[in-house]
Motif scaffolding. Structure first.
Motif, PDB file in Angstrom:
ATOM      1  N   GLU A 155      25.066  41.157  78.609  1.00  0.00           N
ATOM      2  CA  GLU A 155      25.238  39.991  77.739  1.00  0.00           C
ATOM      3  C   GLU A 155      25.287  40.402  76.266  1.00  0.00           C
ATOM      4  OE1 GLU A 155      23.045  36.517  80.396  1.00  0.00           O
ATOM      5  OE2 GLU A 155      21.813  37.949  79.264  1.00  0.00           O
ATOM      6  N   GLU A 156      24.468  41.376  75.892  1.00  0.00           N
ATOM      7  CA  GLU A 156      24.484  41.863  74.508  1.00  0.00           C
ATOM      8  C   GLU A 156      25.802  42.563  74.192  1.00  0.00           C
ATOM      9  OE1 GLU A 156      21.027  44.151  73.459  1.00  0.00           O
ATOM     10  OE2 GLU A 156      19.661  42.608  74.210  1.00  0.00           O
ATOM     11  N   GLU A 157      26.314  43.352  75.126  1.00  0.00           N
ATOM     12  CA  GLU A 157      27.599  44.024  74.932  1.00  0.00           C
ATOM     13  C   GLU A 157      28.732  43.006  74.818  1.00  0.00           C
ATOM     14  OE1 GLU A 157      28.145  46.878  78.071  1.00  0.00           O
ATOM     15  OE2 GLU A 157      26.299  47.945  77.538  1.00  0.00           O
ATOM     16  N   SER A 158      28.686  41.968  75.635  1.00  0.00           N
ATOM     17  CA  SER A 158      29.703  40.923  75.571  1.00  0.00           C
ATOM     18  C   SER A 158      29.661  40.220  74.212  1.00  0.00           C
ATOM     19  CB  SER A 158      29.490  39.906  76.702  1.00  0.00           C
ATOM     20  OG  SER A 158      30.436  38.868  76.599  1.00  0.00           O
ATOM     21  N   ALA A 159      28.477  39.907  73.728  1.00  0.00           N
ATOM     22  CA  ALA A 159      28.334  39.263  72.419  1.00  0.00           C
ATOM     23  C   ALA A 159      28.897  40.161  71.319  1.00  0.00           C
ATOM     24  CB  ALA A 159      26.870  38.935  72.151  1.00  0.00           C
ATOM     25  N   GLU A 160      28.656  41.456  71.421  1.00  0.00           N
ATOM     26  CA  GLU A 160      29.193  42.406  70.431  1.00  0.00           C
ATOM     27  C   GLU A 160      30.712  42.458  70.479  1.00  0.00           C
ATOM     28  OE1 GLU A 160      27.389  46.280  70.838  1.00  0.00           O
ATOM     29  OE2 GLU A 160      25.365  45.438  70.648  1.00  0.00           O
ATOM     30  N   ARG A 161      31.291  42.392  71.681  1.00  0.00           N
ATOM     31  CA  ARG A 161      32.759  42.401  71.808  1.00  0.00           C
ATOM     32  C   ARG A 161      33.361  41.157  71.168  1.00  0.00           C
ATOM     33  NH1 ARG A 161      31.614  44.703  76.977  1.00  0.00           N
ATOM     34  NH2 ARG A 161      31.818  42.685  77.972  1.00  0.00           N
ATOM     35  N   PHE A 162      32.719  39.990  71.380  1.00  0.00           N
ATOM     36  CA  PHE A 162      33.222  38.758  70.762  1.00  0.00           C
ATOM     37  C   PHE A 162      33.058  38.799  69.241  1.00  0.00           C
ATOM     38  CE2 PHE A 162      33.419  36.918  74.973  1.00  0.00           C
ATOM     39  CZ  PHE A 162      34.530  36.092  74.854  1.00  0.00           C
ATOM     40  N   GLN A 163      31.951  39.353  68.759  1.00  0.00           N
ATOM     41  CA  GLN A 163      31.751  39.481  67.311  1.00  0.00           C
ATOM     42  C   GLN A 163      32.822  40.396  66.717  1.00  0.00           C
ATOM     43  OE1 GLN A 163      29.265  37.918  65.199  1.00  0.00           O
ATOM     44  NE2 GLN A 163      30.828  38.636  63.775  1.00  0.00           N
ATOM     45  N   ASN A 164      33.101  41.511  67.392  1.00  0.00           N
ATOM     46  CA  ASN A 164      34.140  42.425  66.931  1.00  0.00           C
ATOM     47  C   ASN A 164      35.502  41.736  66.930  1.00  0.00           C
ATOM     48  OD1 ASN A 164      35.233  45.157  66.251  1.00  0.00           O
ATOM     49  ND2 ASN A 164      36.236  44.857  68.234  1.00  0.00           N
ATOM     50  N   LEU A 165      35.804  40.998  67.984  1.00  0.00           N
ATOM     51  CA  LEU A 165      37.082  40.295  68.073  1.00  0.00           C
ATOM     52  C   LEU A 165      37.221  39.305  66.920  1.00  0.00           C
ATOM     53  CD1 LEU A 165      39.737  39.659  69.472  1.00  0.00           C
ATOM     54  CD2 LEU A 165      38.472  38.167  71.050  1.00  0.00           C
ATOM     55  N   MET A 166      36.173  38.566  66.643  1.00  0.00           N
ATOM     56  CA  MET A 166      36.214  37.610  65.535  1.00  0.00           C
ATOM     57  C   MET A 166      36.422  38.345  64.206  1.00  0.00           C
ATOM     58  SD  MET A 166      33.661  34.487  64.539  1.00  0.00           S
ATOM     59  CE  MET A 166      32.364  35.458  63.798  1.00  0.00           C
ATOM     60  N   ASN A 167      35.741  39.475  64.023  1.00  0.00           N
ATOM     61  CA  ASN A 167      35.889  40.244  62.788  1.00  0.00           C
ATOM     62  C   ASN A 167      37.330  40.738  62.605  1.00  0.00           C
ATOM     63  OD1 ASN A 167      33.172  39.867  62.277  1.00  0.00           O
ATOM     64  ND2 ASN A 167      32.575  41.898  62.988  1.00  0.00           N
ATOM     65  N   VAL A 168      37.936  41.240  63.679  1.00  0.00           N
ATOM     66  CA  VAL A 168      39.314  41.730  63.603  1.00  0.00           C
ATOM     67  C   VAL A 168      40.267  40.575  63.307  1.00  0.00           C
ATOM     68  CG1 VAL A 168      41.201  42.796  64.916  1.00  0.00           C
ATOM     69  CG2 VAL A 168      38.890  43.751  65.036  1.00  0.00           C
ATOM     70  N   LEU A 169      40.104  39.462  63.980  1.00  0.00           N
ATOM     71  CA  LEU A 169      40.964  38.296  63.718  1.00  0.00           C
ATOM     72  C   LEU A 169      40.869  37.875  62.255  1.00  0.00           C
ATOM     73  CD1 LEU A 169      40.245  36.368  67.007  1.00  0.00           C
ATOM     74  CD2 LEU A 169      42.546  36.953  66.197  1.00  0.00           C
ATOM     75  N   ASN A 170      39.657  37.795  61.736  1.00  0.00           N
ATOM     76  CA  ASN A 170      39.473  37.368  60.345  1.00  0.00           C
ATOM     77  C   ASN A 170      39.976  38.412  59.348  1.00  0.00           C
ATOM     78  OD1 ASN A 170      38.406  34.738  60.648  1.00  0.00           O
ATOM     79  ND2 ASN A 170      36.415  35.585  61.159  1.00  0.00           N
ATOM     80  N   ALA A 171      39.927  39.691  59.713  1.00  0.00           N
ATOM     81  CA  ALA A 171      40.416  40.745  58.818  1.00  0.00           C
ATOM     82  C   ALA A 171      41.939  40.826  58.806  1.00  0.00           C
ATOM     83  CB  ALA A 171      39.824  42.096  59.232  1.00  0.00           C
ATOM     84  N   GLU A 172      42.566  40.566  59.940  1.00  0.00           N
ATOM     85  CA  GLU A 172      44.013  40.736  60.064  1.00  0.00           C
ATOM     86  C   GLU A 172      44.819  39.478  59.768  1.00  0.00           C
ATOM     87  OE1 GLU A 172      45.670  43.647  60.628  1.00  0.00           O
ATOM     88  OE2 GLU A 172      43.672  44.488  60.335  1.00  0.00           O
ATOM     89  N   LEU A 173      44.178  38.317  59.874  1.00  0.00           N
ATOM     90  CA  LEU A 173      44.900  37.048  59.715  1.00  0.00           C
ATOM     91  C   LEU A 173      44.232  36.184  58.653  1.00  0.00           C
ATOM     92  CD1 LEU A 173      45.270  36.189  63.507  1.00  0.00           C
ATOM     93  CD2 LEU A 173      46.965  37.327  62.062  1.00  0.00           C
ATOM     94  N   ARG A 174      45.039  35.470  57.894  1.00  0.00           N
ATOM     95  CA  ARG A 174      44.467  34.502  56.964  1.00  0.00           C
ATOM     96  C   ARG A 174      44.755  33.103  57.498  1.00  0.00           C
ATOM     97  NH1 ARG A 174      48.984  32.959  54.113  1.00  0.00           N
ATOM     98  NH2 ARG A 174      50.507  34.584  53.759  1.00  0.00           N
ATOM     99  N   SER A 175      43.958  32.162  57.052  1.00  0.00           N
ATOM    100  CA  SER A 175      44.105  30.754  57.473  1.00  0.00           C
ATOM    101  C   SER A 175      44.020  30.617  58.990  1.00  0.00           C
ATOM    102  CB  SER A 175      45.417  30.158  56.961  1.00  0.00           C
ATOM    103  OG  SER A 175      45.520  30.267  55.571  1.00  0.00           O
ATOM    104  N   VAL A 176      43.034  31.264  59.599  1.00  0.00           N
ATOM    105  CA  VAL A 176      42.883  31.226  61.054  1.00  0.00           C
ATOM    106  C   VAL A 176      42.468  29.831  61.503  1.00  0.00           C
ATOM    107  CG1 VAL A 176      41.597  32.142  63.026  1.00  0.00           C
ATOM    108  CG2 VAL A 176      42.288  33.673  61.170  1.00  0.00           C
ATOM    109  N   LYS A 177      43.188  29.324  62.497  1.00  0.00           N
ATOM    110  CA  LYS A 177      42.872  28.039  63.126  1.00  0.00           C
ATOM    111  C   LYS A 177      42.917  28.236  64.635  1.00  0.00           C
ATOM    112  CE  LYS A 177      44.988  25.125  59.591  1.00  0.00           C
ATOM    113  NZ  LYS A 177      46.062  24.162  59.344  1.00  0.00           N
ATOM    114  N   VAL A 178      42.126  27.448  65.331  1.00  0.00           N
ATOM    115  CA  VAL A 178      42.131  27.464  66.791  1.00  0.00           C
ATOM    116  C   VAL A 178      42.648  26.117  67.263  1.00  0.00           C
ATOM    117  CG1 VAL A 178      40.729  27.653  68.872  1.00  0.00           C
ATOM    118  CG2 VAL A 178      40.172  29.051  66.865  1.00  0.00           C
TER     119      VAL A 178
END
Length: 128
Positions: free
Chosen positions: A74-97
């Motif tokens: 569960e901790e590893e999964s949370a880290e993967r989602f945190q990393n994914l969010m960080n990459v999305l926010n670093a690579e894209l501006r004006s992110v919307k879901v």
């Protein structure tokens, strides 16, 4: 230098969107330089349906929680989602879901890349 596509694909490798059925994330891009409901509808081939626009943080809120009794997995999964969010926010501006649908929900995480086009990830949720 890696493209936005490559960075997003690497970040979502092995990450599954958790709902009643888990789904992987897939890269997508639009020819348009703006992401809005109409462009997402056209891309998704959905002619109508309820659309909800939410934040990335809200979408991932439960996936990034870690408790004192969380397992290593569960901790590893949370880290993967945190990393994914960080990459999305670093690579894209004006992110919307964009959430399209009610029980079988199509999810599009979209933003504007450095190249000036709409890029992001798509997945699904099953909510009954």
């Amino acid at each position: 230098m890696e493209s936005t596509k490559t960075k997003l694909e690497k970040a979502c490798l092995g990450v599954m969107m958790m709902s009643e059925t888990d789904y992987p994330f897939e890269y997508f891009s639009l020819a348009e330089d703006d992401h809005n409901e109409n462009n997402i509808f056209i891309y998704s081939n959905r002619l109508n349906g309820p659309v909800e626009i939410i934040s990335l943080e809200y979408l991932f809120r439960n996936m990034m929680k870690v408790y004192s009794d969380s397992s290593d997995e569960e901790e590893e999964s949370a880290e993967r989602f945190q990393n994914l969010m960080n990459v999305l926010n670093a690579e894209l501006r004006s992110v919307k879901v964009y959430r399209i649908g009610i029980m079988k929900v199509e999810v599009y995480i979209a933003g504007i890349s450095l190249e000036g086009v709409v890029e992001g990830l798509k997945t699904r949720l099953i909510e009954t």
